[in-house]
Design a protein around this motif. Structure first.
Motif, PDB file in Angstrom:
ATOM      1  N   VAL A 156      47.691  76.440  39.822  1.00  0.00           N
ATOM      2  CA  VAL A 156      48.497  77.188  40.800  1.00  0.00           C
ATOM      3  C   VAL A 156      49.558  78.011  40.083  1.00  0.00           C
ATOM      4  CG1 VAL A 156      50.157  76.975  42.679  1.00  0.00           C
ATOM      5  CG2 VAL A 156      48.070  75.594  42.703  1.00  0.00           C
ATOM      6  N   ALA A 157      50.213  77.413  39.078  1.00  0.00           N
ATOM      7  CA  ALA A 157      51.272  78.119  38.350  1.00  0.00           C
ATOM      8  C   ALA A 157      50.720  79.326  37.606  1.00  0.00           C
ATOM      9  CB  ALA A 157      51.972  77.161  37.385  1.00  0.00           C
ATOM     10  N   GLN A 158      49.564  79.182  36.977  1.00  0.00           N
ATOM     11  CA  GLN A 158      49.011  80.290  36.177  1.00  0.00           C
ATOM     12  C   GLN A 158      48.442  81.387  37.068  1.00  0.00           C
ATOM     13  OE1 GLN A 158      50.059  80.144  33.224  1.00  0.00           O
ATOM     14  NE2 GLN A 158      50.683  78.016  33.621  1.00  0.00           N
ATOM     15  N   PHE A 159      47.833  80.998  38.170  1.00  0.00           N
ATOM     16  CA  PHE A 159      47.366  82.025  39.103  1.00  0.00           C
ATOM     17  C   PHE A 159      48.556  82.824  39.642  1.00  0.00           C
ATOM     18  CE2 PHE A 159      42.925  80.591  40.763  1.00  0.00           C
ATOM     19  CZ  PHE A 159      42.492  80.411  39.459  1.00  0.00           C
ATOM     20  N   ALA A 160      49.665  82.131  39.902  1.00  0.00           N
ATOM     21  CA  ALA A 160      50.848  82.805  40.427  1.00  0.00           C
ATOM     22  C   ALA A 160      51.462  83.735  39.391  1.00  0.00           C
ATOM     23  CB  ALA A 160      51.878  81.783  40.883  1.00  0.00           C
ATOM     24  N   ARG A 161      51.340  83.390  38.110  1.00  0.00           N
ATOM     25  CA  ARG A 161      51.852  84.273  37.052  1.00  0.00           C
ATOM     26  C   ARG A 161      51.070  85.577  37.031  1.00  0.00           C
ATOM     27  NH1 ARG A 161      52.439  81.492  31.308  1.00  0.00           N
ATOM     28  NH2 ARG A 161      53.136  83.617  30.857  1.00  0.00           N
ATOM     29  N   TYR A 162      49.783  85.502  37.357  1.00  0.00           N
ATOM     30  CA  TYR A 162      49.009  86.737  37.429  1.00  0.00           C
ATOM     31  C   TYR A 162      49.454  87.561  38.631  1.00  0.00           C
ATOM     32  CZ  TYR A 162      45.282  90.000  38.438  1.00  0.00           C
ATOM     33  OH  TYR A 162      44.598  91.141  38.734  1.00  0.00           O
ATOM     34  N   SER A 163      49.502  86.924  39.800  1.00  0.00           N
ATOM     35  CA  SER A 163      49.966  87.625  41.008  1.00  0.00           C
ATOM     36  C   SER A 163      50.351  86.599  42.064  1.00  0.00           C
ATOM     37  CB  SER A 163      48.890  88.559  41.562  1.00  0.00           C
ATOM     38  OG  SER A 163      47.889  87.830  42.256  1.00  0.00           O
ATOM     39  N   PRO A 164      51.389  86.897  42.859  1.00  0.00           N
ATOM     40  CA  PRO A 164      51.757  85.973  43.945  1.00  0.00           C
ATOM     41  C   PRO A 164      50.602  85.721  44.907  1.00  0.00           C
ATOM     42  CG  PRO A 164      53.496  87.586  43.569  1.00  0.00           C
ATOM     43  CD  PRO A 164      52.324  88.031  42.742  1.00  0.00           C
ATOM     44  N   ARG A 165      49.788  86.733  45.160  1.00  0.00           N
ATOM     45  CA  ARG A 165      48.672  86.572  46.100  1.00  0.00           C
ATOM     46  C   ARG A 165      47.669  85.548  45.582  1.00  0.00           C
ATOM     47  NH1 ARG A 165      43.575  89.609  47.236  1.00  0.00           N
ATOM     48  NH2 ARG A 165      43.168  89.412  49.486  1.00  0.00           N
ATOM     49  N   MET A 166      47.339  85.634  44.296  1.00  0.00           N
ATOM     50  CA  MET A 166      46.392  84.677  43.735  1.00  0.00           C
ATOM     51  C   MET A 166      46.990  83.276  43.690  1.00  0.00           C
ATOM     52  SD  MET A 166      44.367  84.734  40.059  1.00  0.00           S
ATOM     53  CE  MET A 166      43.347  86.172  40.409  1.00  0.00           C
ATOM     54  N   GLY A 167      48.287  83.174  43.397  1.00  0.00           N
ATOM     55  CA  GLY A 167      48.941  81.868  43.355  1.00  0.00           C
ATOM     56  C   GLY A 167      48.969  81.200  44.714  1.00  0.00           C
ATOM     57  N   GLU A 168      49.294  81.945  45.746  1.00  0.00           N
ATOM     58  CA  GLU A 168      49.337  81.374  47.098  1.00  0.00           C
ATOM     59  C   GLU A 168      47.941  80.987  47.563  1.00  0.00           C
ATOM     60  OE1 GLU A 168      49.698  79.907  50.733  1.00  0.00           O
ATOM     61  OE2 GLU A 168      51.254  80.045  49.176  1.00  0.00           O
ATOM     62  N   PHE A 169      46.972  81.783  47.170  1.00  0.00           N
ATOM     63  CA  PHE A 169      45.595  81.441  47.514  1.00  0.00           C
ATOM     64  C   PHE A 169      45.214  80.082  46.916  1.00  0.00           C
ATOM     65  CE2 PHE A 169      41.687  81.185  45.065  1.00  0.00           C
ATOM     66  CZ  PHE A 169      40.769  80.945  46.076  1.00  0.00           C
TER      67      PHE A 169
ATOM     68  N   ALA B 133      46.123  97.019  29.867  1.00  0.00           N
ATOM     69  CA  ALA B 133      46.937  97.760  30.851  1.00  0.00           C
ATOM     70  C   ALA B 133      47.089  96.910  32.107  1.00  0.00           C
ATOM     71  CB  ALA B 133      46.282  99.103  31.169  1.00  0.00           C
ATOM     72  N   PRO B 134      47.996  95.918  32.090  1.00  0.00           N
ATOM     73  CA  PRO B 134      48.086  94.943  33.188  1.00  0.00           C
ATOM     74  C   PRO B 134      48.336  95.578  34.554  1.00  0.00           C
ATOM     75  CG  PRO B 134      49.352  94.210  31.290  1.00  0.00           C
ATOM     76  CD  PRO B 134      48.933  95.607  30.998  1.00  0.00           C
ATOM     77  N   GLU B 135      49.295  96.460  34.657  1.00  0.00           N
ATOM     78  CA  GLU B 135      49.656  96.999  35.975  1.00  0.00           C
ATOM     79  C   GLU B 135      48.531  97.854  36.554  1.00  0.00           C
ATOM     80  OE1 GLU B 135      53.385  98.979  35.909  1.00  0.00           O
ATOM     81  OE2 GLU B 135      54.515  97.205  35.268  1.00  0.00           O
ATOM     82  N   ALA B 136      47.947  98.693  35.734  1.00  0.00           N
ATOM     83  CA  ALA B 136      46.853  99.539  36.215  1.00  0.00           C
ATOM     84  C   ALA B 136      45.664  98.681  36.633  1.00  0.00           C
ATOM     85  CB  ALA B 136      46.437 100.528  35.128  1.00  0.00           C
ATOM     86  N   PHE B 137      45.399  97.620  35.854  1.00  0.00           N
ATOM     87  CA  PHE B 137      44.269  96.753  36.180  1.00  0.00           C
ATOM     88  C   PHE B 137      44.500  96.038  37.510  1.00  0.00           C
ATOM     89  CE2 PHE B 137      42.118  92.677  36.210  1.00  0.00           C
ATOM     90  CZ  PHE B 137      40.834  93.020  35.824  1.00  0.00           C
ATOM     91  N   GLN B 138      45.696  95.472  37.679  1.00  0.00           N
ATOM     92  CA  GLN B 138      45.987  94.727  38.904  1.00  0.00           C
ATOM     93  C   GLN B 138      45.901  95.613  40.148  1.00  0.00           C
ATOM     94  OE1 GLN B 138      49.742  93.036  37.414  1.00  0.00           O
ATOM     95  NE2 GLN B 138      48.924  91.020  37.940  1.00  0.00           N
ATOM     96  N   ALA B 139      46.196  96.867  39.980  1.00  0.00           N
ATOM     97  CA  ALA B 139      46.155  97.789  41.122  1.00  0.00           C
ATOM     98  C   ALA B 139      44.740  97.985  41.650  1.00  0.00           C
ATOM     99  CB  ALA B 139      46.752  99.143  40.721  1.00  0.00           C
ATOM    100  N   HIS B 140      43.740  97.734  40.801  1.00  0.00           N
ATOM    101  CA  HIS B 140      42.360  98.018  41.197  1.00  0.00           C
ATOM    102  C   HIS B 140      41.469  96.773  41.263  1.00  0.00           C
ATOM    103  CE1 HIS B 140      43.724 101.963  39.510  1.00  0.00           C
ATOM    104  NE2 HIS B 140      43.111 102.396  40.581  1.00  0.00           N
ATOM    105  N   TYR B 141      41.937  95.645  40.727  1.00  0.00           N
ATOM    106  CA  TYR B 141      41.056  94.492  40.563  1.00  0.00           C
ATOM    107  C   TYR B 141      40.574  93.916  41.901  1.00  0.00           C
ATOM    108  CZ  TYR B 141      39.318  89.943  39.029  1.00  0.00           C
ATOM    109  OH  TYR B 141      38.543  88.841  38.807  1.00  0.00           O
ATOM    110  N   ASP B 142      41.489  93.680  42.834  1.00  0.00           N
ATOM    111  CA  ASP B 142      41.082  93.117  44.120  1.00  0.00           C
ATOM    112  C   ASP B 142      40.129  94.055  44.845  1.00  0.00           C
ATOM    113  OD1 ASP B 142      42.639  90.974  43.529  1.00  0.00           O
ATOM    114  OD2 ASP B 142      44.127  91.292  45.101  1.00  0.00           O
ATOM    115  N   GLY B 143      40.345  95.351  44.692  1.00  0.00           N
ATOM    116  CA  GLY B 143      39.432  96.326  45.285  1.00  0.00           C
ATOM    117  C   GLY B 143      38.046  96.253  44.673  1.00  0.00           C
ATOM    118  N   LEU B 144      38.001  96.006  43.350  1.00  0.00           N
ATOM    119  CA  LEU B 144      36.708  95.833  42.686  1.00  0.00           C
ATOM    120  C   LEU B 144      35.972  94.635  43.273  1.00  0.00           C
ATOM    121  CD1 LEU B 144      34.672  96.348  40.306  1.00  0.00           C
ATOM    122  CD2 LEU B 144      36.071  94.756  38.978  1.00  0.00           C
TER     123      LEU B 144
END
Length: 603
Positions: free
Chosen positions: A329-342, A545-556
């Motif tokens: 849970v902690a590591q998923f949340a470090r990637y993004s709050p959405r993944m951590g809450e999931f 490129a963390p920010e650019a990747f996160q912007a598109h990953y869930d859409g992928l």
């Protein structure tokens, strides 16, 4: 290592769907869904959804398409939940007769679904696909499905033959699959433990491959092989029958080989497969270098088969289930709050069944339950590898979360892309664990990854070679148990080379791997290699490129049913037909092999 007796491993909660299998609500919905299949068949009949060579893509066809797709999406939503609910009982206790009976009923509905799917595909194949997409908003939303249907329609038999094939599958391939699953999930293995002979479920015996004691691993390996040998005759009959059916139907559908049909199902072409397999073989010397380093670490001249999963780094952290939960849970949340809450939600709402027990299937899987909910089966022990498996399956569930807003038909993800989120999430957790690990823990974590990567690249190549040889020889006749075992060990020798003791290979791996036992999926192996290497490539892009990747990953993840793997990769700038892409992913593995070998050889 095993889970502490003081920690109760969770069972998943299915009462949020129905109170029990004998609940009136379940029986009501089961009857309703079964009736809905008959109603859908009547709708197809009324609208003329069947192969016709003279049909026009006119307003009548457009209206029929929109009506059928809406009705089919609704039915699939209801059917998927019912099937997952019932299978949750079968998977955790295959001796549950009530669940098995309900599953048998739903398998009959699966046949009806197959018939409807073939009829729809044949009908779409007779339309002008581009006109349909241009004039219908529903068709535009399902454009990838429409275009694939046109191609698949070229490989369909006549409507009468497809209907007969679907009906016979229930007492053919599907029946053989159920025999295999029920037989293997109920296997009890006599084995000596602490001076006494006890009977353990096969899943627990196979987990002993991770025991620190080489003697325990050897005894478990020998007991496992003996158990498979006792059960080999019906399992071989199932394998021969399933592959024979695949070959017969493939010929009638004008597929050159079962592999060609598999490549279509997985949305890739032979050039992509060849590029991946070629790059992987180039890295076999590196995997053998890892296996030789592990042998040195274990103090043996050459690894036995039962050493492949032996733990290393002694004294490493014990990952109890609650510890694994908190860390993931902690590591998923470090990637993004959405993944951590999931992840927190998955644990909080009891989506996970973690306790190994008699009647429960081995291994691990994730299945979609309803909307954005999934259910995850693992057989947890307290190793780092088990924790990473849990993160991996949660990745599948995160993928399902991102697909939840799509229609059911647009959630249909090929196996090649099904591992995209699971590998990514597993890598997040593994790299986080490495950052705070001691030397021994680092060895353990690297070993967990490398042993898995070795399985997915080296061992899966052996399984691919075996299945290729199996189809070639099964085209002539049934194969005996002895022949299947010889084919399996020959494939293992070709891939592992001389780094394993040939006297301890696993001739019954064809019986172990349930991936072979499906009439609907052939070559169920290489998509896992694709998934690992594609996932590692995505993680490397995230690091760059963390920010650019996160912007598109869930859409992928939300688009894996909307385009081919080749097209989705191209959007990210990857050419899957080029060995260079696969080499870049394998370089990630090579760096970990270098690190592992350096730690092993430190004096």
């Amino acid at each position: 290592m095993t889970a502490s007796v003081s920690e109760t491993l969770p069972h998943w909660d299915m009462t949020v769907v129905y109170p029990a299998l004998d609940a009136p609500e379940f029986n009501r919905d089961l009857v309703a869904v079964r009736q809905a299949f008959d109603d859908m068949t009547a709708l197809f009949d009324r609208l003329g959804i069947d192969r016709r060579d003279d049909q026009a893509t006119d307003n009548t066809a457009l209206a029929a398409f929109d009506t059928v797709i809406a009705a089919l999406n609704d039915l699939l939503e209801r059917f998927t939940t019912l099937r997952a609910y019932v299978y949750s009982f079968v998977a955790t206790d295959s001796r549950d007769d009530r669940a098995q009976a309900a599953l048998s009923l739903l398998m009959q509905d699966s046949v009806k679904l197959t018939k409807l799917s073939k009829r729809l595909t044949a009908w779409i194949g007779g339309l002008d696909a581009e006109t349909l997409i241009q004039r219908s908003a529903v068709a535009r939303d399902h454009a990838y499905l429409v275009r694939r249907a046109v191609e698949e329609a070229r490989h369909l038999m006549s409507p009468a033959e497809e209907e007969l094939a679907a009906e016979l599958d229930l007492s053919g391939g599907i029946a053989w699959t159920r025999l295999y699953q029920n037989l293997t999930s109920q296997m009890m293995v006599p084995i000596e433990r602490d001076g006494q002979v006890v009977e353990l479920p096969m899943s627990q015996v196979r987990n002993l491959a991770r025991d620190p004691s080489r003697e325990v691993r050897r005894h478990a390996h020998e007991a496992e092989l003996a158990a498979w040998e006792r059960a080999a005759l019906p399992i071989a009959a199932a394998l021969n029958s399933i592959k024979g059916q695949v070959l017969a139907l493939g010929r009638r559908r004008c597929w050159a080989t079962p592999l060609d049909a598999s490549l279509f199902d997985n949305g890739i072409d032979r050039a992509t497969l060849d590029a991946m397999m070629h790059a992987s073989r180039e890295f076999f010397p590196d995997f053998r270098r890892y296996l030789r380093a592990k042998a040195r670490l274990l103090g043996v001249e050459r690894l036995a088969w039962y050493d492949l999963f032996a733990p290393v780094g002694g004294g490493g952290r014990s990952w109890q289930f609650s510890d694994a939960e908190a860390f993931i849970v902690a590591q998923f949340a470090r990637y993004s709050p959405r993944m951590g809450e999931f992840a927190a939600r998955a644990f909080r709402e009891r989506w996970i069944d973690a306790e190994p027990r008699a009647g429960k299937v081995g291994g691990a899987f994730c299945m979609s339950l309803r909307r954005d909910e999934s259910r995850i089966l693992v057989n947890h022990d307290s190793t780092a590898d088990s924790m990473f498996t849990l993160a991996h399956e949660l990745g599948h569930a995160y993928h399902n979360l991102n697909l939840a807003h799509q229609t059911m038909l647009n959630r249909d993800t090929p196996m090649t892309l099904a591992e995209t989120a699971s590998i990514f999430c597993e890598t997040i957790v593994r790299n986080a664990a490495l950052q705070e690990a001691t030397r021994d823990e680092t060895l353990e974590i690297l070993e967990a990854f490398l042993s898995g990567a070795c399985q997915v690249v080296v061992d899966i190549t052996s399984r691919f070679l075996f299945e290729t040889a199996l189809f070639e020889q099964r085209a002539a006749r049934d194969l005996s148990v002895a022949e299947l075992c010889t084919m399996m060990t020959d494939a293992q020798k070709q891939t592992y080379g001389d780094v394993l003791d040939e006297q301890t290979l696993h001739p019954f791996m064809w019986a172990v791997k349930g991936h072979y036992y499906s009439s609907g999926f052939s070559y169920y192996n290489y998509p896992y290699m694709f998934g690992l290497l594609f996932g590692l490539g995505l993680y490397a892009e995230y690091q760059r490129a963390p920010e650019a990747f996160q912007a598109h990953y869930d859409g992928l993840l939300a688009s894996t049913g909307l385009a081919s793997p080749l097209d989705l990769a191209a959007r990210l700038g990857f050419d899957l037909r080029a060995p260079a892409f696969w080499r870049a992913s394998l370089e990630v593995v090579r760096k970990d092999i270098d690190r592992f070998e350096a730690l092993v050889d430190v004096v």
